[in-house]
Design a protein around this motif. Structure first.
Motif, mmCIF file in Angstrom:
data_model
loop_
_atom_site.group_PDB
_atom_site.id
_atom_site.type_symbol
_atom_site.label_atom_id
_atom_site.label_comp_id
_atom_site.label_asym_id
_atom_site.label_seq_id
_atom_site.Cartn_x
_atom_site.Cartn_y
_atom_site.Cartn_z
ATOM 1 N N TYR A 85 56.676 12.143 -6.389
ATOM 2 C CA TYR A 85 57.649 12.536 -5.384
ATOM 3 C C TYR A 85 58.385 13.819 -5.807
ATOM 4 N N ARG A 86 58.564 13.990 -7.096
ATOM 5 C CA ARG A 86 59.157 15.236 -7.586
ATOM 6 C C ARG A 86 58.227 16.401 -7.264
ATOM 7 N N MET A 87 56.905 16.181 -7.437
ATOM 8 C CA MET A 87 55.941 17.219 -7.053
ATOM 9 C C MET A 87 56.067 17.548 -5.571
ATOM 10 N N TYR A 88 56.218 16.512 -4.753
ATOM 11 C CA TYR A 88 56.346 16.722 -3.306
ATOM 12 C C TYR A 88 57.583 17.559 -2.984
ATOM 13 N N LYS A 89 58.702 17.261 -3.629
ATOM 14 C CA LYS A 89 59.932 18.002 -3.361
ATOM 15 C C LYS A 89 59.800 19.459 -3.803
ATOM 16 N N GLU A 90 59.005 19.688 -4.860
ATOM 17 C CA GLU A 90 58.817 21.049 -5.359
ATOM 18 C C GLU A 90 57.809 21.827 -4.513
ATOM 19 N N GLN A 91 56.742 21.135 -4.055
ATOM 20 C CA GLN A 91 55.641 21.820 -3.380
ATOM 21 C C GLN A 91 55.726 21.760 -1.861
ATOM 22 N N GLY A 92 56.500 20.815 -1.338
ATOM 23 C CA GLY A 92 56.640 20.682 0.104
ATOM 24 C C GLY A 92 55.353 20.238 0.777
ATOM 25 N N ALA A 93 55.081 20.828 1.946
ATOM 26 C CA ALA A 93 53.932 20.406 2.754
ATOM 27 C C ALA A 93 52.604 20.571 2.023
ATOM 28 N N ALA A 94 52.545 21.484 1.048
ATOM 29 C CA ALA A 94 51.295 21.706 0.315
ATOM 30 C C ALA A 94 50.888 20.476 -0.490
ATOM 31 N N PHE A 95 51.862 19.615 -0.806
ATOM 32 C CA PHE A 95 51.559 18.422 -1.594
ATOM 33 C C PHE A 95 50.885 17.349 -0.754
#
Length: 603
Positions: free
Chosen positions: A542-552
């Motif tokens: 989820y941290r990756m998602y918050k950092e990468q946004g829609a690209a994740f």
């Protein structure tokens, strides 16, 4: 799993546009119901088994890839049919564990399916005996069956002879499986009496547990005291059940199969290295102080002095609402849609297909689960919805399991289920989607504080608490082997609780019986570390998602679509995760520590 939810009312036009969903499931998609149809399905499975048996003389290391794959497809047909029939029997039992006809059906189906499976043991045993060169040749063209075939060979050092394996399988029907059913029947049949608002109520366990999150401290305390009063009256019976199951686990897995330790069986099934589990459990114990700090903060916020184990799930002052089932469905689907419309559509399909059973009822199996039967069939979800905020989080969790199975629909019945630790990824991620959606919408400081409290309550319950269950199990299995009594096991459990809570939380003596109330400890030894694994993994993802946004999002959907067609280490490597790394697990705890610091800033 407690998640604080603010009151939100949709406009009249929005409400009118919302479909209504039934809250009882339809099992006719599995089996129409009459015993004649069940007999017909069993007859069809018998025919498939006979076809596979007829090929036994042709099983040599030099078998052609074409003939080998034909046998795999027949095995897949049998697995699909037996999975659907087994699911039907279990779901019928889940509806009402006190229904004698449902219990009889479950026992009958388990017995027949075990007998048929026994006749196919020779195929797995032959496959384990194939030399590495020919095995590599046959797996090269096996496509989606490959990881399934690798898994069978992974168990080669612990596999018995064919007659021995047949005996173990038959024994388990009237042994482990029967004892599990006995535990479920006894514990789900217990009733509890509680006085609330001057009125005496008789409730089942699911109803009772709603009160441990009451706004009133006296009610929370009374609910826990009643839970352990009733369970302690069954301590001799449940203690003997547990010791029997542990001894059976030891006899089969250590004495016969020669695993090095009781937990090693689970680790091999999960295809997770022993080292990874050791590092996970060590990291959890090492970071218990984060939760000590959290409970001290919560005591101040909720004006609890001193903090007591009765009150660790005390609700924030903003949490007092009961939620209608339809509103819960709306909130969960909206949160999913904000992350991925595709996942939301899949989750909604579970409701449209009437594959969810929502409300709690007398005799209904406790807790919640998702049952993914075969690829391409909408999974079944069982809840015990009582209208509490935590029930909405549970709905998001179980629908996560469902969409995971649906995303992996293009795989074989052998490979669409992920191994246990990764099986919790989508479910816990679903809860995070819900929590984050609510946090992002909320501007009121008090409500945000309540949301953080509930998220941390949930993380405690699914990370630290679950890890300590497994720590107790590792100790208990050795103690039972050494002849420990139920009282000695209770003392050992209480000692683990003391370490888990430190000086931050007072422990009433009756919590020594908590282990008797945990179904996974009885039914699935060492299962619970999967929750710790899954939750910490999701915090990192989820941290990756918050950092990468829609690209994740596409990366995450690809992870789900992989199902169980590859080893967990290989799947996680694609998203940059090393499960044997202490720093990886620590990064999850660092995120939790940051949340505790955010909570402190709200005071």
């Amino acid at each position: 799993m407690a998640t604080q939810l603010p009151v939100r009312r949709a406009s009249t036009s929005t409400r009118a546009a919302r479909p209504s969903y039934p809250d009882r499931w339809d099992l006719t998609h599995l089996v129409k119901g009459p015993s004649k149809e069940i007999d017909a399905i069993l007859s069809q499975l018998e025919t498939v088994v006979a076809q596979i048996e007829s090929a036994r003389p042709t099983l040599t290391p030099s078998i052609t890839g074409q003939d080998f794959q034909a046998l795999l497809r027949l095995s897949e047909t049998f697995a699909q049919g037996s999975s659907k029939l087994g699911a039907y029997a279990y779901l019928r039992f889940s509806e009402n564990t006190k229904d004698a006809a449902a219990r009889s059906l479950k026992a009958r189906v388990e017995e027949r399916l075990t007998a048929l499976s026994n006749r196919l043991l020779f195929f797995d045993l032959w496959w384990q005996s194939v030399d590495d060169t020919n095995a590599a040749r046959l797996m090269a063209d096996a496509g989606d069956f490959r990881y399934h075939l690798e898994t069978i060979r992974r168990f080669k050092p612990h596999t018995l002879t064919e007659p021995e394996e047949k005996i173990v399988h038959l024994k388990n029907v009237t042994g482990r499986s029967a004892i599990h059913t006995f535990y479920d029947v006894v514990t789900n049949g217990l009733t509890f009496t509680l006085t609330v608002g001057g009125k005496k109520k008789s409730v089942n366990r699911e109803g009772l547990m709603a009160y441990v999150r009451s706004q009133k401290a006296s009610v929370r305390q009374a609910a826990y005291q009643e839970l352990y009063r009733v369970f302690s009256t069954q301590q001799d019976l449940l203690g003997e059940i547990y010791k029997t199951l542990v001894n059976d686990w030891k006899s089969e897995n250590l004495s016969l199969r020669h695993f090095a330790a009781p937990i090693a069986t689970r680790n091999l099934s999960n295809d997770v290295p022993d080292q990874a589990v050791d590092v996970l459990l060590t990291s959890c114990a090492k970071n218990a102080d984060i939760f000590h700090a959290y409970f001290s903060l919560k005591a101040k916020i909720c004006k609890i002095k001193p903090m007591n184990r009765y009150h660790i799930y005390a609700p924030h002052r903003t949490e007092a609402k009961k939620y209608k089932y339809a509103d819960a469905v709306r909130m969960v689907l909206d949160a999913y849609r904000g992350f991925s419309p595709h996942l939301a559509d899949l989750a909604e399909q579970v409701f449209r297909d009437r594959h969810i059973d929502g409300p709690t009822r007398p005799g209904k199996l406790g807790g919640a689960y998702c049952y993914s039967t075969v690829p391409g069939m909408t999974p079944y979800v069982m809840l015990n919805y009582t209208g509490e905020a935590r029930d909405i989080a549970t709905m998001a969790h179980e629908l996560g399991h469902a969409v995971h199975g649906m995303m992996a629909k293009d795989h074989s019945v052998f490979t669409f289920h992920s191994t246990l630790p990764l099986a919790e990824t989508a479910s816990v991620f679903g809860e995070r989607i819900l929590s984050d959606a609510l946090m992002s919408q909320e501007r009121n400081k008090a409500v945000r504080q309540g949301l953080l409290l509930s998220q941390l309550d949930d993380i405690y319950a699914t990370v630290l608490r679950q890890a300590y269950f497994v720590r107790f199990e590792k100790l208990a299995h050795q103690m039972v082997a050494d002849g420990a009594t139920g009282d000695q096991l209770a003392k050992a459990y209480f000692d683990e609780l003391r370490q888990q809570f430190g000086k931050a939380v007072k422990l009433p003596d009756e919590f020594r019986w908590e282990w008797l109330t945990i179904p996974h400890i009885f039914a699935s030894p060492f299962y619970c570390y999967a929750y710790s694994f899954g939750n910490l993994l999701v915090l990192a993802l989820y941290r990756m998602y918050k950092e990468q946004g829609a690209a994740f999002v596409p990366k995450y959907l690809n992870l789900l679509a992989t199902g169980g067609s590859e080893a967990p280490q290989a799947i996680l490597h694609k998203v940059g995760v090393d499960m044997t790394s202490e720093s990886f697990w620590q990064s999850g705890f660092d995120t939790i520590r940051e949340m505790v610091e955010q909570l402190e800033e709200t005071m």
